[in-house]
Design an enzyme around this catalytic site. Structure first.
Site, PDB file in Angstrom:
ATOM      1  N   ASN A 155       0.802  -1.230   0.000  1.00  0.00           N
ATOM      2  CA  ASN A 155       0.000   0.000   0.000  1.00  0.00           C
ATOM      3  C   ASN A 155       0.836   1.282   0.000  1.00  0.00           C
ATOM      4  OD1 ASN A 155       0.814  -0.546   2.592  1.00  0.00           O
ATOM      5  ND2 ASN A 155      -1.110   0.078   3.541  1.00  0.00           N
ATOM      6  N   SER A 231       0.305  -8.625   6.697  1.00  0.00           N
ATOM      7  CA  SER A 231      -0.906  -9.072   7.396  1.00  0.00           C
ATOM      8  C   SER A 231      -0.546  -9.915   8.633  1.00  0.00           C
ATOM      9  CB  SER A 231      -1.755  -9.903   6.444  1.00  0.00           C
ATOM     10  OG  SER A 231      -0.998 -11.016   6.031  1.00  0.00           O
ATOM     11  N   THR A 234       0.758 -13.519   7.787  1.00  0.00           N
ATOM     12  CA  THR A 234       2.162 -13.510   7.352  1.00  0.00           C
ATOM     13  C   THR A 234       3.074 -13.192   8.533  1.00  0.00           C
ATOM     14  OG1 THR A 234       1.469 -12.785   5.163  1.00  0.00           O
ATOM     15  CG2 THR A 234       3.784 -12.515   5.681  1.00  0.00           C
ATOM     16  N   GLU A 252       4.860  -4.993  11.653  1.00  0.00           N
ATOM     17  CA  GLU A 252       3.830  -3.945  11.519  1.00  0.00           C
ATOM     18  C   GLU A 252       2.676  -4.598  10.778  1.00  0.00           C
ATOM     19  OE1 GLU A 252       3.759  -1.118  12.849  1.00  0.00           O
ATOM     20  OE2 GLU A 252       5.844  -0.709  13.366  1.00  0.00           O
ATOM     21  N   CYS A 286      -3.325   0.444   6.894  1.00  0.00           N
ATOM     22  CA  CYS A 286      -3.375  -0.477   8.038  1.00  0.00           C
ATOM     23  C   CYS A 286      -4.000   0.167   9.276  1.00  0.00           C
ATOM     24  CB  CYS A 286      -1.982  -0.960   8.372  1.00  0.00           C
ATOM     25  SG  CYS A 286      -0.809   0.395   8.518  1.00  0.00           S
ATOM     26  N   LYS A 457      -1.287  -5.620  20.884  1.00  0.00           N
ATOM     27  CA  LYS A 457      -1.977  -6.897  20.646  1.00  0.00           C
ATOM     28  C   LYS A 457      -1.483  -7.532  19.331  1.00  0.00           C
ATOM     29  CE  LYS A 457      -6.316  -5.371  21.796  1.00  0.00           C
ATOM     30  NZ  LYS A 457      -7.699  -5.478  22.277  1.00  0.00           N
ATOM     31  N   GLY A 460       1.044  -6.009  16.070  1.00  0.00           N
ATOM     32  CA  GLY A 460       2.473  -5.922  15.804  1.00  0.00           C
ATOM     33  C   GLY A 460       3.372  -5.950  17.014  1.00  0.00           C
ATOM     34  N   GLU A 464       8.146   1.724  14.589  1.00  0.00           N
ATOM     35  CA  GLU A 464       8.870   2.420  13.540  1.00  0.00           C
ATOM     36  C   GLU A 464       8.747   3.911  13.822  1.00  0.00           C
ATOM     37  OE1 GLU A 464       7.202   0.462   9.915  1.00  0.00           O
ATOM     38  OE2 GLU A 464       9.140  -0.558   9.904  1.00  0.00           O
TER      39      GLU A 464
HETATM   40  P1  NDP Z   1       0.935  -9.828   3.161  1.00  0.00           P
HETATM   41  O1  NDP Z   1       1.053 -10.264   4.566  1.00  0.00           O
HETATM   42  O2  NDP Z   1       0.183 -10.668   2.200  1.00  0.00           O
HETATM   43  O3  NDP Z   1       2.400  -9.639   2.520  1.00  0.00           O
HETATM   44  C1  NDP Z   1       3.368  -8.813   3.117  1.00  0.00           C
HETATM   45  C2  NDP Z   1       4.726  -9.168   2.540  1.00  0.00           C
HETATM   46  O4  NDP Z   1       5.136 -10.440   3.048  1.00  0.00           O
HETATM   47  C3  NDP Z   1       4.747  -9.295   1.015  1.00  0.00           C
HETATM   48  O5  NDP Z   1       5.975  -8.799   0.533  1.00  0.00           O
HETATM   49  C4  NDP Z   1       4.640 -10.793   0.830  1.00  0.00           C
HETATM   50  O6  NDP Z   1       5.107 -11.218  -0.427  1.00  0.00           O
HETATM   51  C5  NDP Z   1       5.497 -11.296   1.973  1.00  0.00           C
HETATM   52  N1  NDP Z   1       5.254 -12.676   2.389  1.00  0.00           N
HETATM   53  C6  NDP Z   1       4.161 -13.438   2.171  1.00  0.00           C
HETATM   54  N2  NDP Z   1       4.320 -14.664   2.757  1.00  0.00           N
HETATM   55  C7  NDP Z   1       5.528 -14.651   3.375  1.00  0.00           C
HETATM   56  C8  NDP Z   1       6.262 -15.598   4.173  1.00  0.00           C
HETATM   57  N3  NDP Z   1       5.777 -16.811   4.457  1.00  0.00           N
HETATM   58  N4  NDP Z   1       7.462 -15.228   4.658  1.00  0.00           N
HETATM   59  C9  NDP Z   1       7.967 -13.997   4.415  1.00  0.00           C
HETATM   60  N5  NDP Z   1       7.326 -13.069   3.657  1.00  0.00           N
HETATM   61  C10 NDP Z   1       6.131 -13.380   3.146  1.00  0.00           C
HETATM   62  O7  NDP Z   1       0.352  -8.357   3.226  1.00  0.00           O
HETATM   63  P2  NDP Z   1      -0.128  -7.446   2.026  1.00  0.00           P
HETATM   64  O8  NDP Z   1       1.012  -7.155   1.111  1.00  0.00           O
HETATM   65  O9  NDP Z   1      -1.376  -8.036   1.468  1.00  0.00           O
HETATM   66  O10 NDP Z   1      -0.469  -6.089   2.786  1.00  0.00           O
HETATM   67  C11 NDP Z   1      -1.678  -5.873   3.439  1.00  0.00           C
HETATM   68  C12 NDP Z   1      -1.533  -6.107   4.922  1.00  0.00           C
HETATM   69  O11 NDP Z   1      -0.468  -5.343   5.430  1.00  0.00           O
HETATM   70  C13 NDP Z   1      -2.770  -5.675   5.694  1.00  0.00           C
HETATM   71  O12 NDP Z   1      -3.097  -6.602   6.701  1.00  0.00           O
HETATM   72  C14 NDP Z   1      -2.334  -4.372   6.335  1.00  0.00           C
HETATM   73  O13 NDP Z   1      -3.047  -4.039   7.470  1.00  0.00           O
HETATM   74  C15 NDP Z   1      -0.892  -4.624   6.587  1.00  0.00           C
HETATM   75  N6  NDP Z   1      -0.167  -3.365   6.689  1.00  0.00           N
HETATM   76  C16 NDP Z   1       0.332  -2.974   7.902  1.00  0.00           C
HETATM   77  C17 NDP Z   1       0.957  -1.760   8.051  1.00  0.00           C
HETATM   78  C18 NDP Z   1       1.539  -1.328   9.368  1.00  0.00           C
HETATM   79  O14 NDP Z   1       2.442  -0.500   9.366  1.00  0.00           O
HETATM   80  N7  NDP Z   1       1.093  -1.843  10.487  1.00  0.00           N
HETATM   81  C19 NDP Z   1       1.082  -0.830   6.919  1.00  0.00           C
HETATM   82  C20 NDP Z   1       0.574  -1.356   5.695  1.00  0.00           C
HETATM   83  C21 NDP Z   1      -0.053  -2.579   5.594  1.00  0.00           C
HETATM   84  P3  NDP Z   1       4.125 -11.204  -1.711  1.00  0.00           P
HETATM   85  O15 NDP Z   1       2.901 -10.421  -1.381  1.00  0.00           O
HETATM   86  O16 NDP Z   1       4.933 -10.570  -2.750  1.00  0.00           O
HETATM   87  O17 NDP Z   1       3.793 -12.618  -1.977  1.00  0.00           O
END
Ligand code: NDP
Length: 490
Positions: A155, A231, A234, A252, A286, A457, A460, A464
């Site tokens: 995002n 997420s 993950t 995060e 997020c 909770k 995270g 940061e």
């Molecule tokens: P994902 O959890 O699907 O993916 C995050 C990253 O992790 C991607 O680069 C993904 O690769 C990678 N990944 C996936 N599986 C694994 C694994 N087993 N081991 C290591 N890395 C892995 O999240 P999204 O990209 O869909 O983002 C949305 C989520 O992120 C939402 O839940 C949102 O709330 C959260 N978010 C949190 C923020 C915060 O600061 N707290 C800010 C922004 C978003 P790939 O997708 O390329 O397969």
């Protein structure tokens, strides 16, 4: 108009663009039209090893570089990122579909703020001296962790990369960053900016790929820390695999944050807050305050003003300067959000506006969803409990302060929370009881670099931004110094 933004090659390792075309090919698509923006190769295991090996070699000399010099390079990189703002904004819009009026002012700017802030912090790092008694004292040394693996969500691509790079690098770590496969491009530009600013080769590396590449990074023997934005599922996987070798972890993750509007709130500010909390970046934020609790006395006025302003949000071509909201990032995310909208209707929430897809000429292949507001949402509905990650706002009613606090906290998430009230004592009292790491009184979703950002909770671990981030990218060595005799009992 072309939407192509093909980088020279897929990865950036040891100060150079490199590729291994035997890696799985994937395309990044412009979410407004589904046209191809770039074709990328996922990192093969050999590329992952190469990136981590360059980081490991480069880190030692980087850690030995004087703090002021490290800081100067980060500050220079911030200037270069700002200079390339318009180019970065266009790339972020093509990769994410976010409106250019957002990416021009937020994404590269936030990245530059972070590089600048941690560049300045690097120059001001000091250690403690701890008096003990008579002839001895102790001091501390803040040392880098070594090689950091960063993994990003889609995002805020360059922001996520920089929020991990800036504190890591300021403290003398080296980073290997993997962007989301949906937004691979801007981290490469960040790498170019850092190199141009004088960052030694190998200190910041970018490799591409899907989950398995991230998974390989989290188990690699030469990685000392993993920092993920993504997420909760993950996050749990990353933490479990990092645990095998006890790597440090920052997570995060997602949220389902409450925003509480009291009767005495300034009406227009509260409506603005709810809009900021839900519709920026097409709702893919997020920390969004997607559970909007409105006290009964202000409910009617708040709801009608909110609906009126939401209906006026202009959807369209993300590259057009007057477009306020672009499409969802992908067909998959479009389907996820539409499923939640269907669930909201099925479970009895009242759809006040939105809920459909606009027909936009020339953008028939885009993943657009209208900004959507549900009223009469109850705490047990699916849309009240699960993170939607799209432009869907849920309205809840309440009368009483104590009960709204309890309901706001009744969630596994704890990323953010907000309160609107003109009663300053009430604002502080309520915020103090909300279980969230990042909170606002009379505003929402602003994240200046000097303020810690992170979740309670399941949202995270770690923080940061701000000086608090330093604790998550360094380790403290204590040194006891004896200047007198050594008194041994045997
Ligand atoms: P994902 O959890 O699907 O993916 C995050 C990253 O992790 C991607 O680069 C993904 O690769 C990678 N990944 C996936 N599986 C694994 C694994 N087993 N081991 C290591 N890395 C892995 O999240 P999204 O990209 O869909 O983002 C949305 C989520 O992120 C939402 O839940 C949102 O709330 C959260 N978010 C949190 C923020 C915060 O600061 N707290 C800010 C922004 C978003 P790939 O997708 O390329 O397969």
């Amino acid at each position: 108009m072309t939407v192509s933004a093909q980088p020279k090659t897929s990865h950036y390792i040891n100060g150079q663009y490199v590729d291994d075309t035997s890696g799985e090919e994937f395309k990044t698509l412009y979410p407004a039209t589904s046209e191809t923006v770039a074709t990328i190769h996922a990192a093969t295991p050999a590329i992952v090893d190469q990136a981590i090996a360059s980081a490991k070699v480069a880190q030692k000399a980087w850690a030995a570089t004087p703090n002021v010099e490290r800081g100067r390079i980060l500050i220079k990189a911030a200037e270069i990122v700002r200079r390339r703002n318009d180019e970065i904004a266009r790339i972020e819009t093509l990769d994410t579909g976010k409106a250019i009026q957002e990416t021009l002012v937020v994404d590269a700017n936030s990245a530059a703020d972070n590089l600048e802030y941690f560049g300045q912090v690097a120059a001001t790092l000091i250690n403690e001296q701890i008096p003990i008694d008579g002839n001895c004292f102790a001091y501390t040394l803040r040392e880098p962790l070594g090689v950091v693996a960063g993994i990003g969500a889609w995002n805020y691509p360059i922001q996520v990369a920089s929020w991990k790079a800036a504190p890591s690098l300021a403290l003398g770590n080296a980073l290997v960053f993997k962007p989301s496969e949906m937004t691979p491009l801007s981290a490469l530009i960040l790498a170019e900016c850092l190199t141009e600013a004088g960052l030694p080769d190998g200190v910041f590396n970018v490799i591409q790929g899907m989950g398995p590449v991230g998974a390989q990074m989290t188990t690699h023997k030469d990685v000392d820390k993993v920092t993920l934005t993504g997420s909760i599922p993950t996050g749990a996987k990353v933490m479990a695999s990092a645990a095998e070798s006890l790597k440090h972890v920052t997570l995060e993750l997602g949220g389902k944050s409450p925003l509480i509007i009291f009767d005495d709130a300034d009406l227009d500010n509260a409506v603005s807050g709810a809009i900021l909390a839900n519709f920026y970046s097409t709702g893919q934020v997020c920390s969004n305050g997607t559970r909007v609790f409105v006290q009964n006395g202000i409910r009617e006025a708040f709801t009608s003003r909110l609906v009126e302003r939401t209906k006026a949000i202009k959807l369209g071509d993300p590259l057009a300067p007057d477009t306020q909201m672009g499409p969802m990032i992908s067909k998959r995310q479009f389907d996820i959000v539409n499923n939640y909208i269907d669930k909201g209707k099925e479970e009895g929430a009242t759809l006040l506006t939105g809920g459909g897809s606009p027909s936009l000429q020339g953008f028939e292949q885009g993943h657009y969803i209208e900004p959507t507001i549900f009223d009469n949402v109850t705490d047990d509905m699916t849309i009240a409990r699960e993170e939607i990650f799209g432009p869907v706002l849920s309205l809840f009613n309440f009368d009483n302060e104590a009960s709204v606090i309890e309901r706001a906290n009744d969630t596994e998430f704890g990323l953010a929370a907000g309160v609107f009230t003109k009663d300053i004592a009430k604002g502080h009292r309520v915020i103090a009881q909300l279980q969230a790491g990042t909170t606002w009184i009379n505003n929402f979703n602003l994240t200046p670099v000097g303020v810690p950002f992170g979740g309670f909770k399941m949202s995270g671990i770690g923080r940061e931004n701000s000086r608090h981030a330093l604790d998550y990218y360094s380790q403290v060595k204590s040194v006891y110094v004896e200047m007198g005799g050594v008194d041994a009992p045997y």
